[in-house]
Structures are given as C-alpha cells and as structure tokens.
Design a protein around this motif. Structure first.
Motif, PDB file in Angstrom:
ATOM      1  N   HIS A 200       0.869  -1.191  -0.184  1.00  0.00           N
ATOM      2  CA  HIS A 200       0.035   0.004  -0.010  1.00  0.00           C
ATOM      3  C   HIS A 200       0.701   1.380  -0.188  1.00  0.00           C
ATOM      4  N   SER A 201       1.857   1.265  -0.952  1.00  0.00           N
ATOM      5  CA  SER A 201       2.572   2.228  -0.896  1.00  0.00           C
ATOM      6  C   SER A 201       2.484   3.403  -2.089  1.00  0.00           C
ATOM      7  N   ARG A 202       1.407   3.255  -2.559  1.00  0.00           N
ATOM      8  CA  ARG A 202       1.195   4.126  -4.097  1.00  0.00           C
ATOM      9  C   ARG A 202       1.404   5.590  -3.594  1.00  0.00           C
ATOM     10  N   ILE A 203       1.922   6.279  -4.585  1.00  0.00           N
ATOM     11  CA  ILE A 203       1.956   7.492  -4.639  1.00  0.00           C
ATOM     12  C   ILE A 203       1.481   8.534  -5.395  1.00  0.00           C
ATOM     13  N   ASN A 204       0.974   7.953  -6.510  1.00  0.00           N
ATOM     14  CA  ASN A 204      -0.012   8.361  -7.644  1.00  0.00           C
ATOM     15  C   ASN A 204      -0.101   7.289  -8.551  1.00  0.00           C
ATOM     16  N   GLY A 205      -1.061   7.504  -9.159  1.00  0.00           N
ATOM     17  CA  GLY A 205      -1.264   6.420 -10.227  1.00  0.00           C
ATOM     18  C   GLY A 205      -2.326   6.780 -11.384  1.00  0.00           C
ATOM     19  N   SER A 206      -2.323   6.125 -12.557  1.00  0.00           N
ATOM     20  CA  SER A 206      -3.570   6.588 -13.480  1.00  0.00           C
ATOM     21  C   SER A 206      -3.610   5.329 -14.217  1.00  0.00           C
ATOM     22  N   VAL A 207      -4.999   5.354 -14.688  1.00  0.00           N
ATOM     23  CA  VAL A 207      -5.707   3.957 -15.292  1.00  0.00           C
ATOM     24  C   VAL A 207      -6.571   4.363 -16.302  1.00  0.00           C
ATOM     25  N   SER A 208      -6.498   3.504 -17.558  1.00  0.00           N
ATOM     26  CA  SER A 208      -7.692   3.771 -18.299  1.00  0.00           C
ATOM     27  C   SER A 208      -7.951   2.671 -19.017  1.00  0.00           C
ATOM     28  N   VAL A 209      -9.598   2.486 -19.395  1.00  0.00           N
ATOM     29  CA  VAL A 209      -9.951   1.282 -19.973  1.00  0.00           C
ATOM     30  C   VAL A 209     -10.434   1.682 -21.379  1.00  0.00           C
ATOM     31  N   ASP A 210     -10.320   0.627 -22.404  1.00  0.00           N
ATOM     32  CA  ASP A 210     -10.468   0.715 -23.705  1.00  0.00           C
ATOM     33  C   ASP A 210     -11.995   0.286 -23.927  1.00  0.00           C
ATOM     34  N   ALA A 211     -12.943   1.098 -24.451  1.00  0.00           N
ATOM     35  CA  ALA A 211     -14.472   0.535 -24.372  1.00  0.00           C
ATOM     36  C   ALA A 211     -14.701  -0.456 -25.269  1.00  0.00           C
ATOM     37  N   ASN A 212     -13.810  -0.573 -26.278  1.00  0.00           N
ATOM     38  CA  ASN A 212     -14.137  -1.671 -27.101  1.00  0.00           C
ATOM     39  C   ASN A 212     -13.519  -2.904 -27.145  1.00  0.00           C
ATOM     40  N   THR A 213     -12.243  -2.752 -26.640  1.00  0.00           N
ATOM     41  CA  THR A 213     -11.566  -3.993 -26.489  1.00  0.00           C
ATOM     42  C   THR A 213     -11.730  -4.456 -24.753  1.00  0.00           C
ATOM     43  N   GLY A 214     -11.772  -3.585 -24.180  1.00  0.00           N
ATOM     44  CA  GLY A 214     -11.808  -4.054 -22.560  1.00  0.00           C
ATOM     45  C   GLY A 214     -10.100  -3.657 -22.086  1.00  0.00           C
ATOM     46  N   ARG A 215      -9.513  -3.411 -22.923  1.00  0.00           N
ATOM     47  CA  ARG A 215      -7.998  -3.268 -22.322  1.00  0.00           C
ATOM     48  C   ARG A 215      -7.945  -2.397 -21.224  1.00  0.00           C
ATOM     49  N   SER A 217      -5.171  -0.317 -18.836  1.00  0.00           N
ATOM     50  CA  SER A 217      -3.793  -0.252 -18.886  1.00  0.00           C
ATOM     51  C   SER A 217      -3.345   0.901 -17.769  1.00  0.00           C
ATOM     52  N   GLY A 218      -2.121   1.238 -17.369  1.00  0.00           N
ATOM     53  CA  GLY A 218      -2.057   2.209 -16.319  1.00  0.00           C
ATOM     54  C   GLY A 218      -0.558   2.167 -15.804  1.00  0.00           C
ATOM     55  N   THR A 219      -0.415   3.007 -14.840  1.00  0.00           N
ATOM     56  CA  THR A 219       0.918   3.371 -14.259  1.00  0.00           C
ATOM     57  C   THR A 219       0.612   3.778 -13.059  1.00  0.00           C
ATOM     58  N   GLY A 220       1.788   3.591 -12.013  1.00  0.00           N
ATOM     59  CA  GLY A 220       1.823   3.968 -10.845  1.00  0.00           C
ATOM     60  C   GLY A 220       3.193   3.994 -10.250  1.00  0.00           C
ATOM     61  N   SER A 221       3.081   5.103  -9.256  1.00  0.00           N
ATOM     62  CA  SER A 221       4.276   5.043  -8.690  1.00  0.00           C
ATOM     63  C   SER A 221       4.505   4.784  -7.258  1.00  0.00           C
ATOM     64  N   PHE A 222       5.273   3.802  -6.655  1.00  0.00           N
ATOM     65  CA  PHE A 222       5.469   3.384  -5.525  1.00  0.00           C
ATOM     66  C   PHE A 222       6.742   3.418  -4.718  1.00  0.00           C
ATOM     67  N   ASN A 223       6.599   3.090  -3.495  1.00  0.00           N
ATOM     68  CA  ASN A 223       7.761   2.983  -2.815  1.00  0.00           C
ATOM     69  C   ASN A 223       8.316   1.412  -2.703  1.00  0.00           C
ATOM     70  N   PRO A 224       9.871   1.406  -2.469  1.00  0.00           N
ATOM     71  CA  PRO A 224      10.479   0.046  -2.549  1.00  0.00           C
ATOM     72  C   PRO A 224      10.215  -0.657  -1.186  1.00  0.00           C
ATOM     73  N   SER A 225      10.448  -1.846  -1.075  1.00  0.00           N
ATOM     74  CA  SER A 225       9.856  -2.245   0.352  1.00  0.00           C
ATOM     75  C   SER A 225      11.010  -2.434   1.052  1.00  0.00           C
ATOM     76  N   PHE A 226      12.222  -2.092   1.059  1.00  0.00           N
ATOM     77  CA  PHE A 226      13.317  -2.231   1.941  1.00  0.00           C
ATOM     78  C   PHE A 226      14.436  -1.163   1.512  1.00  0.00           C
ATOM     79  N   GLY A 227      13.959   0.015   1.145  1.00  0.00           N
ATOM     80  CA  GLY A 227      15.067   0.928   0.437  1.00  0.00           C
ATOM     81  C   GLY A 227      14.518   2.393   0.394  1.00  0.00           C
ATOM     82  N   ILE A 228      15.118   3.303  -0.539  1.00  0.00           N
ATOM     83  CA  ILE A 228      14.803   4.706  -0.298  1.00  0.00           C
ATOM     84  C   ILE A 228      14.295   5.058  -1.682  1.00  0.00           C
ATOM     85  N   GLY A 229      13.689   6.113  -1.920  1.00  0.00           N
ATOM     86  CA  GLY A 229      13.169   6.401  -3.141  1.00  0.00           C
ATOM     87  C   GLY A 229      11.859   6.018  -3.915  1.00  0.00           C
ATOM     88  N   SER A 230      11.651   5.890  -4.870  1.00  0.00           N
ATOM     89  CA  SER A 230      10.419   5.503  -5.443  1.00  0.00           C
ATOM     90  C   SER A 230      10.597   5.113  -6.844  1.00  0.00           C
TER      91      SER A 230
END
Ligand SMILES: *[C@@H]1O[C@H](CO)[C@@H](O)[C@H](O)[C@H]1NC(C)=O
Ligand SMILES: *[C@@H]1O[C@H](CO)[C@@H](O)[C@H](O)[C@H]1NC(C)=O
Ligand SMILES: *[C@@H]1O[C@H](CO)[C@@H](O)[C@H](O)[C@H]1NC(C)=O
Ligand SMILES: *[C@@H]1O[C@H](CO)[C@@H](O)[C@H](O)[C@H]1NC(C)=O
Ligand SMILES: *[C@@H]1O[C@H](CO)[C@@H](O)[C@H](O)[C@H]1NC(C)=O
Ligand SMILES: *[C@@H]1O[C@H](CO)[C@@H](O)[C@H](O)[C@H]1NC(C)=O
Ligand SMILES: *[C@@H]1O[C@H](CO)[C@@H](O)[C@H](O)[C@H]1NC(C)=O
Ligand SMILES: *[C@@H]1O[C@H](CO)[C@@H](O)[C@H](O)[C@H]1NC(C)=O
Ligand SMILES: *[C@@H]1O[C@H](CO)[C@@H](O)[C@H](O)[C@H]1NC(C)=O
Ligand SMILES: *[C@@H]1O[C@H](CO)[C@@H](O)[C@H](O)[C@H]1NC(C)=O
Ligand SMILES: *[C@@H]1O[C@H](CO)[C@@H](O)[C@H](O)[C@H]1NC(C)=O
Ligand SMILES: CC(=O)N[C@H]1CO[C@H](CO)[C@@H](O)[C@@H]1O
Length: 820
Positions: A200-215, A217-230
């Motif tokens: 549950h480390s999400r910093i931000n994210g975006s998603v979209s769905v294609d109405a025709n194909t159902g695809r 897709s998306g993007t998210g920025s997260f934190n590493p589990s035992f380190g620094i940065g994102s």
C-alpha cells in the motif's frame, strides 16, 4: 534476512518468526511429463514444491515465474503476504504480476492486482466488490496447486484462477462457475484492476480502459519495500474468451461506466496506509467457451505503458495458456536439468523434494530486468532484486555460479554497470531503488568469488572496473552509507576497528553494529586483497590483507559468557564493543541470540553492536583466517567444543544466513566428520517438505540454496575458491557445466539411506587418492569424478594440517607475514 524492522514504513513490532510444528504433508497434483533427464527417473520438476516456506516467516513466493523472470504471478492474500500468497488461511485480494521472494521487510511489489467476479448481484454495478477489504475472499484450501511455471487456486466464489508466465507477462485463466449471479438470467463476469500494491505504498497512479477491447492499462508510482526513493511501473491487461459488455472505472466502493480513465494522487488527508481504492474494470458477456473461462494477459514494464503492451503482445501473441505453461516448464527443466541425482536405495523421496525445491528457489532472484531499466541507457544486462547481497553472497550466488554460470556472469555485469551509473555497487536493491545495507559491502565478496572461480568464462565482465568498484567501497565513505558503501572508514583506516559510538562526521548511517561491521569489513577487505593479488596490484594486496586482520582488534581475550541464569558457558574470549578511545565496552555475548533476546537487533536506530546475531556467533566470523581464529580461541579441541556449544545451546538461529558457515567450520579444525553430522541435525529437521519447512525468511532463496549445497556435500566458503567436502545426501550426483559442458560427479561408496555411514574414510579424485577436505571450482569447470568411501566411524581422512582449507595465516598468500 532483511529484517524485520523497516526504517521507513514498518509499523509492526519486530518479532522473531514463530516456530510451529505443522506436520501436514503436501499432496500436490502435478502434471508429469515424460522424463527427459537424469538418473533420478521421474521428471525432476515433480520434485519441486514451491509452497514450501509459505507460512510462518518463510515468505516464499510460490507462484508462476521463469528462472530469474520479471513476471511473477500469484494470488495475493491479506495475511503474511511478503511473497504474495501465504498458506496462513488469509483471504485472496487479487492476482498480481510481480513479486519478490522470501524477503524480511515489508511486502514487495504486487502492483495492479486483477480481481474476477462472476457478476454483480442484481446486475447492479455497485453491488460488485471493489475495495480490497471488501473483495477479500476465502479460497478452497485443497485447490491450491503450485509447480514451476504454474499456480492455481479456486476461490470460495468457485472462480478458478490459473496462472503461468513469460519473462515480462503474466497469463491468467479465470474459469467461472456455470451459475449466473443472483438477479440475472445469464453470467456476466467482471474483472477489475486496482491501482495498488501489496505494501500500500502508492504515491500516485492512473488507469484507463478501452471501451471496445476492454484493455485496461495504467501507471503507478510506489515505494520500494526495503530501501529509499520510489519507482514507476506500467501495466497493460488484455482479455480473451468473452465479448466485452461494458467498461469503466471505480473509486472507493462506487463504479461507473464513465469516465474511461482516472488518476489519483495523495490528497494529504487520506494518505497511506488508507490508500483510496481506485482502478478500472471490464465486464463481459458470458464466456464463449464451454469452460466458461476468460484469459487475462498482463504485460508489465518499467519503461512505459506502450512497452508493457508490447511485451505482452510479443511474448504471448495467441493467449495459448498451455503453450506458455509448456515453455515455462521447459525453461525450468533447462535450468535445473544440469543436475542429475541418483538418490540411492531407500532414500526418502521427500529428501529429493527438499533438494530440488531448494535449488528451484535459488533461481527466482535476482530478476532479469534487461531492457526495462528507465534509469540509464546501457547495452549491459540489468538485474534487480539483489535482495539483499548480505543474504545472497553466502549460498545463492555461489549456487548460481555452479548451476547457471551464464546468468551469474550477466548478474556480475549488471552489478558493475550499476556501479558505473550510480557510483556504487549495490548491497541491497529492489524495484530500481537502493536498499538498506546490513553490514559490509557484500558485492565485494560476490565479485571476488566469481573472479576466483569463473574468470575464465566471464566474457563481457570488465574486471578492471570491478576492481575499481570494490576499492571504491574500501576507500571512499559515501554521504549516505545506509544504502551503499561502508560507514566509519576513517576509523577503519586509522583505529583499525569500527568503534562503538564512532566519531564519523563524513557520512550518515545507523551508528550501530560496530562488532559485526568490523568483522564484515575485514572479510570484504580480504576478498579485495585476493583480487588485488591476482590482478598484480601487490601494494593493494598487502594493504587489504593487512586490513583483513582488523577483526582481532575487537577480540577481548578475557571476556567470559554466562547464560541468563548465570551459568557460565565455560568459554573465554569474545568480540566486544570498543570505544574510539580504545576502552572496551560491554555487550552480553549471548545478546541478539534466540537464547536471550532479539530486541532491536535489526537496523533499528537504537540497535546494538551485533546485527541479527550474537557476539558468540560473530566471534566465529573469520572466514579467511580460520587458522588464526582457532588458535586465538584456544586450539582445535576448544574450538570444536565451542562450535558444538554454539549449535546445541540454542545460541544459534539457523534461519539466518550467518549461521550457515558455522555448520561447516569443523573442517578447519581437522574434523570434517563433525560438519557432516551437524548438517544432518538441521536437515530434514528444520528444512523439510511441510509448508513451514524452512526455519526463517527464505531471503530470495538463501535457505533454499543452503539446503541444496548442503545436500550436494560441497559447501562453499563464499568469497574463496573453496568447497568443504561432506558426503552428499544422495548416492551420486552429476552436474554439467553450462558453459564448458564438462561434468562433475560425486559418488558415495558404501552409501546407506539411514546415514549411518556418514564419515569419509578415503577419497579419490579421478582415480587418484585425495586427502584434502576441500576442493576448488575447477572441479565444476573442468569436470571430474570424486569418489568418497564412507564408513560408520570418524576416520583420519581430511584431518591433517596439509588437508585443511587455506587460511590467510597458513596459506600460500598470507604466509603469516600480514599478521598483527
Ligand atoms: C491448507 O492446506 C495445507 C496443505 O495441506 C495445510 O498445510 C494448511 O494448514 C491448510 N491451511 C488451512 C488454513 O487450513
Ligand atoms: C476471510 O473472509 C471471510 C468471509 O468474508 C471472513 O469471514 C474471514 O474472517 C476472513 N478471514 C480473514 C483472515 O480475513
Ligand atoms: C527470458 O529471459 C532469459 C534471460 O534472463 C532468456 O535467456 C530467455 O530466453 C527469455 N525467455 C524467452 C522466452 O524469451
Ligand atoms: C507520481 O509520483 C512520482 C514519484 O513521486 C513522480 O515522479 C511523478 O511525477 C508523479 N506522477 C504524476 C503524474 O503525478
Ligand atoms: C482521460 O482521457 C482523456 C482522453 O484521452 C484525457 O483528455 C484526460 O486527460 C484523461 N483524464 C485523466 C484523469 O487521465
Ligand atoms: C535512453 O534513450 C532513449 C532513446 O534515445 C531516450 O528516450 C531516453 O531518455 C534515454 N534514457 C535515459 C535515462 O537516458
Ligand atoms: C574496462 O573499463 C575500464 C575503465 O574502468 C576501461 O578503461 C577499459 O577500456 C574497459 N575495458 C574493456 C575491455 O572494455
Ligand atoms: C541454565 O540454562 C541452561 C540453558 O537454558 C540450562 O541448560 C541449565 O540447566 C540452566 N542452569 C541452571 C542452574 O538452571
Ligand atoms: C573512553 O570512552 C568511554 C565512552 O565514552 C568512557 O566511558 C571511558 O571512560 C573513556 N576511557 C578513558 C580512559 O577515557
Ligand atoms: C531484551 O533486551 C533489552 C535491551 O535492548 C532489554 O531492555 C530487555 O529487558 C531484554 N528482555 C529480556 C526478556 O531479556
Ligand atoms: C519442518 O521445518 C520446520 C521449520 O524449520 C520445523 O519447524 C518443523 O518442525 C519441521 N517439521 C518436520 C516434520 O520435521
Ligand atoms: C437484468 C439482466 O438480465 N441483466 C444483464 C444480465 O447479463 C447480460 C449479459 O450477460 C446482460 O445482457 C443483461 O442486461
């Protein structure tokens, strides 16, 4: 282990793993294919049980992956989910595409889970379950199946989920029950994708769905589990097997068919850990096929959504589940099949399962992210999830060097390329980020180990740069030495130890672990000296051999040790804290052992002078000069008694990696028989086929590779070209070198499955009498046959001074001249 205190985000109280005595044996239904390999008869993959270590702290990832693959698909649960799935009876929250295995800190990755539902009750969209906590669903325990490249589970909703993978793409087959959801005449399944990850480390994210194909897709920025940065990750999910009915997004527990995309940022109020549930969904008409199945293909990429889609389309063009599964099995057969085992009459098949499963787990990480590194452009391979080298230098990389030297060479090139572009070798790395350093600069050991063993087959490795990188670790203190290099170098060079309460204005990091850092830095410097010596840097070799003796400066000969009931252990001489003014401090030698307590023995800001282990344990960590250590501790007899006490008193925790070498250090005291006996006290008692069957975090396969190497009977002293010989647990094995094609064979004569004939009486290497109790890697490179004649009693084999493995003070390199 990288435990259990997470400096950034962990909220739980650190605890030792619970020991339980779960004895239920697994009953797995595995698809067997005709044997193509080996003398072991049935297909070796049938001996791999990926579910070992999925409860009580093992944190093993049991899902579908290729060897060192980036895509790692499994059902995620809401229990102890560091590896995604756990056999702890907790509920399934989704199916996600990337994981790390066996880690000790927070869960890793698990981004963008899919979750399938048969339909929305009453056919009302909002009646489907969107947030993770709402949709968490029990599963039918007997439905869980795991084998190399495959994982399956049936939810209580009677949706069966199967998964397999290619290198960057997960392929799921969701089979829906034949019953429509209440209130609708026909089945109308919905599959959502959630912009969340396991920690549950999400910093931000975006998603979209294609109405025709159902695809989706998306993007998210997260934190590493035992380190620094994102880090930023992208995904692309396509579906196959049913017509798209409608599509949309959801936020919280509400969903709609408009808009077709959304993005989420942290709002400053609802920040972590209460991440706002958000994502997209596609709803389908009843599936076309009689199996009521919908296939979901999810490509992942660190570069872009386009590349995620491209990975998926190119790796799995046809949604052919069986073909992908078969290719995955072939990849595993290719990796593990270099080993052939003849178990010997009467050997319990569960021991083969322990062995092959351990070998398998040692080929999960590091993960090959070549072509997926957004941080720099390079033609070199890029591996990630070096998680962590403090764990992996001991048995994982040494195992990979034997099993798959081609991959080990690619990993070396990647380590060196990370140094080129980030200025430092990593000590721990995950999700494109720098992870926390636990002690010394352990990549030095990995590089030296490979330099000594496989330099002749290391095409593409620039050893000049490798040497530059390890010297950088030894000479330059980083500003932030909690994620790279070493702290306290000023004291190291001038005082010749790491003082307790060090004065170190040259960089920042946790000012703890003075004892364990001292012994680890000493060993790192020894490994650098070996490279320097061989590369012809004589002055450097002298310098680093000298520094490798500094462990002795924290050795207090008069220190005694009592148990907490004031019983004297009878041993004198332990490593102890020392202040900058050279005055001794005190830390109870049994502190940070299971016998006393582990309070703040991790990377805690209020940590102590030893890391994840006691001064008792660290006093044995002189892997390069066991001869001097043994003399220092009173000679071979006392040393053997002390080692016995360490193992038998409860002071040692075999579930943590520093405990591995002490199993075999009897070899250095001329008692190789005792190493063999000791290995059998741990295997199978603490390494077995139950789901709890490993004693600690697997740490990317550390426990797995330990047990595999121990059963092969050639245990490495990592960082040196030395394998300590004990009788294999099987009658015979043979390993074909992937590069040279040569075959190494070890054969037990007088083998008995009860392991009563456990002691080597004599040995022959290629027919010649062999008395040394160790052997070098040339055995694997150039092949050979090592025959061990076993008997019931300890013999004089391998016990003479000239039979012992090399030590700095006795060996050809040290010649005693670099002593203090
Ligand atoms: C599920 O089955 C496995 C294997 O039989 C067993 O080890 C585990 O305890 C079971 N889990 C639960 C929650 O009953
Ligand atoms: C799993 O879900 C069931 C049904 O929703 C619930 O009764 C149970 O408490 C959950 N178990 C856990 C471990 O969350
Ligand atoms: C997966 O990646 C490995 C390198 O890590 C490569 O050898 C293998 O060929 C790849 N598999 C496929 C199917 O491309
Ligand atoms: C998301 O967060 C990352 C890391 O903080 C940042 O680099 C990126 O710009 C953010 N993306 C958006 C769309 O806000
Ligand atoms: C959604 O997609 C539309 C059309 O591509 C775009 O204009 C809009 O910015 C997107 N909205 C979000 C929240 O990403
Ligand atoms: C790598 O090269 C690509 C293509 O030239 C470029 O778009 C990208 O920005 C480069 N990445 C870095 C980190 O330099
Ligand atoms: C190896 O790296 C060094 C710099 O560290 C460079 O000077 C040298 O040319 C490289 N060698 C090869 C063969 O690429
Ligand atoms: C002290 O503790 C040790 C280990 O727990 C035990 O073996 C020993 O019997 C105890 N001694 C006394 C006097 O209670
Ligand atoms: C050395 O330093 C320690 C810790 O600061 C202090 O307790 C001790 O008194 C000092 N010893 C001398 C001789 O100054
Ligand atoms: C464990 O160690 C801490 C010191 O860090 C001490 O405060 C605590 O009393 C110890 N607990 C036990 C049970 O010995
Ligand atoms: C299997 O190993 C676990 C973990 O080390 C241990 O707790 C358990 O007692 C062992 N079970 C059996 C049946 O040996
Ligand atoms: C009330 C109802 O019948 N709703 C839907 C059930 O599912 C099918 C698709 O499989 C829809 O066409 C119906 O509208």
């Amino acid at each position: 282990m990288q435990d259990r205190f997470h400096p950034q985000t962990r909220k739980e109280t650190p605890t030792m793993p619970l020991y339980t005595t779960l004895t239920t044996l697994l009953t797995l239904t595995l698809t067997l294919t005709p044997s193509t390999l080996g003398q072991s008869g049935p297909n070796i993959l049938s001996f791999v049980d990926p579910l070992i270590g999925t409860v009580n702290g093992g944190h093993v990832f049991p899902g579908a992956t290729l060897p060192f693959g980036m895509a790692k698909a499994v059902a995620d649960v809401n229990g102890e989910n560091q590896g995604g799935f756990a056999s702890d009876g907790s509920n399934v929250t989704g199916f996600s595409h990337m994981h790390d295995s066996g880690t000790g800190g927070s869960p890793s990755l698990g981004n963008f889970p899919l979750f399938p539902q048969t339909g929305c009750p009453g056919d009302i969209l909002d009646n489907c379950l969107f947030p993770e906590e709402n949709r968490a669903t029990p599963y039918i325990n007997s439905s869980v199946q795991a084998s190399p490249g495959y994982f399956a589970i049936e939810l209580a909703t009677n949706i069966k989920a199967e998964m397999t993978v290619t290198n960057h793409t997960a392929l799921y087959r969701f089979s829906f029950p034949n019953t429509p959801t209440e209130g609708n005449a026909t089945l109308s399944p919905l599959i959502l994708a959630d912009l969340i990850d396991l920690p549950h480390s999400r910093i931000n994210g975006s998603v979209s769905v294609d109405a025709n194909t159902g695809r989706i897709s998306g993007t998210g920025s997260f934190n590493p589990s035992f380190g620094i940065g994102s880090y930023t990750l992208h995904f692309c999910a396509d579906f196959h097997g049913a017509a798209v009915r409608d599509t949309g997004v959801f936020m919280n527990n509400r969903a709609g068919t408009e808009p077709k995309n959304l993005s989420v940022v942290q709002d400053g109020v609802n920040n972590s850990p209460e991440i706002l549930p958000a994502g997209a969904w596609t709803r389908f008409h009843a599936p076309n096929g009689s199996d009521n199945a919908i296939l979901a293909r999810v490509g992942v990429s660190f570069i872009s959504v386009d590349q995620a889609c491209h990975n998926a389309e190119s790796e799995i063009p046809g949604f052919d589940f069986e073909a992908v599964h078969t290719a995955a099995r072939e990849a595993w057969t290719d990796t593990l099949g270099v080993v052939e085992v003849t178990p010997g009459p009467g050997v319990n098949s569960s021991l083969q399962t322990v062995f092959w499963s351990g070998l398998y787990r040692a080929s999960l990480s590091p993960q090959d992210y070549t072509g997926e590194n957004p941080l720099w452009n390079s033609t070199e391979p890029y591996y990630d999830s070096f998680y962590c080298i403090w764990d992996s230098f001991r048995s994982i990389h040494t195992m990979i060097t034997i099993l798959d030297p081609v991959s080990q060479v690619r990993m070396l090139r990647s380590l060196i390329d990370i140094y080129r572009h980030e200025g430092w070798l990593p000590d721990c790395r995950m999700s494109l980020c720098k992870g926390f350093t636990q002690g010394g600069s352990n990549a030095d050991i990995v590089l030296a180990d490979s330099y000594l063993k496989i330099k002749s087959i290391s095409d593409g490795v620039n050893w000049t740069t490798a040497y530059e990188a390890v010297v950088h670790d030894a000479e330059v203190e980083p500003e932030n030495w909690s994620v790279q290099g070493r702290g306290g170098l000023h004291s190291w060079k001038n005082l010749h130890y790491i003082p307790t309460d060090d004065y170190d204005p040259y960089g920042v990091g946790p000012f703890t672990r003075s004892i364990s850092r001292t012994v680890e830095y000493a060993y790192d410097d020894f490994c650098i000296a070996e490279m320097a010596h061989d590369l012809g840097h004589a002055a450097d070799a002298h310098k680093y051999y000298s520094r490798s003796t500094y462990w002795h400066n924290m050795f207090l000969p008069s220190q005694t040790s009592s148990l907490h009931n004031n019983t004297d252990t009878g041993f004198t001489g332990f490593l102890q804290p020392r202040f900058p003014n050279t005055t001794w401090g005190y830390q109870n030698p049994i502190f940070c052992s299971p016998l006393l307590n582990f309070t703040s023995c991790y990377l805690n800001p209020d940590g102590h002078e030893t890391y994840e282990g006691s001064a008792w344990l660290y006093t044995t960590f002189v892997p390069h000069d066991m001869a001097t250590l043994i003399t220092t501790l009173g000679g071979p007899e006392t040393f053997v008694t002390r080692l016995d006490y360490l193992h038998e008193s409860g002071l040692l925790y075999i579930g943590d990696e520093q405990a591995f070498l002490p199993v075999y250090q009897y070899h250095y005291a001329g008692r190789p028989a005792k190493s063999a006996l000791r290995a059998h006290t741990y295997i199978p008692a603490l390494f077995n086929t139950t789901r709890v069957g490993i004693p600690g975090n697997d740490d990317s396969g550390a426990m797995g590779s330990f047990v595999a190497l121990a059963m092969l009977g050639l245990f490495p002293n990592p960082g040196q070209d030395v394998y300590l010989i004990t009788p294999p647990f099987f009658q015979e094995w043979r390993i074909t070198n992937k590069v040279t094609g040569k075959v190494a064979v070890v054969r037990n004569l007088n083998f008995d499955a009860r392991y009563e004939n456990l002691f080597i009486q004599s040995a022959r290497l290629d027919g010649e009498v062999y008395t040394r109790n160790w052997i070098g890697h040339d055995f694997f490179l150039y092949g050979g046959v090592l025959e061990l004649v076993l008997g019931r009693n300890e013999s004089s084999w391998g016990t003479r001074a000239e039979d012992l493995p090399p030590s700095l003070s006795t060996g050809e390199r040290g010649m005693g001249v670099y002593g203090w």
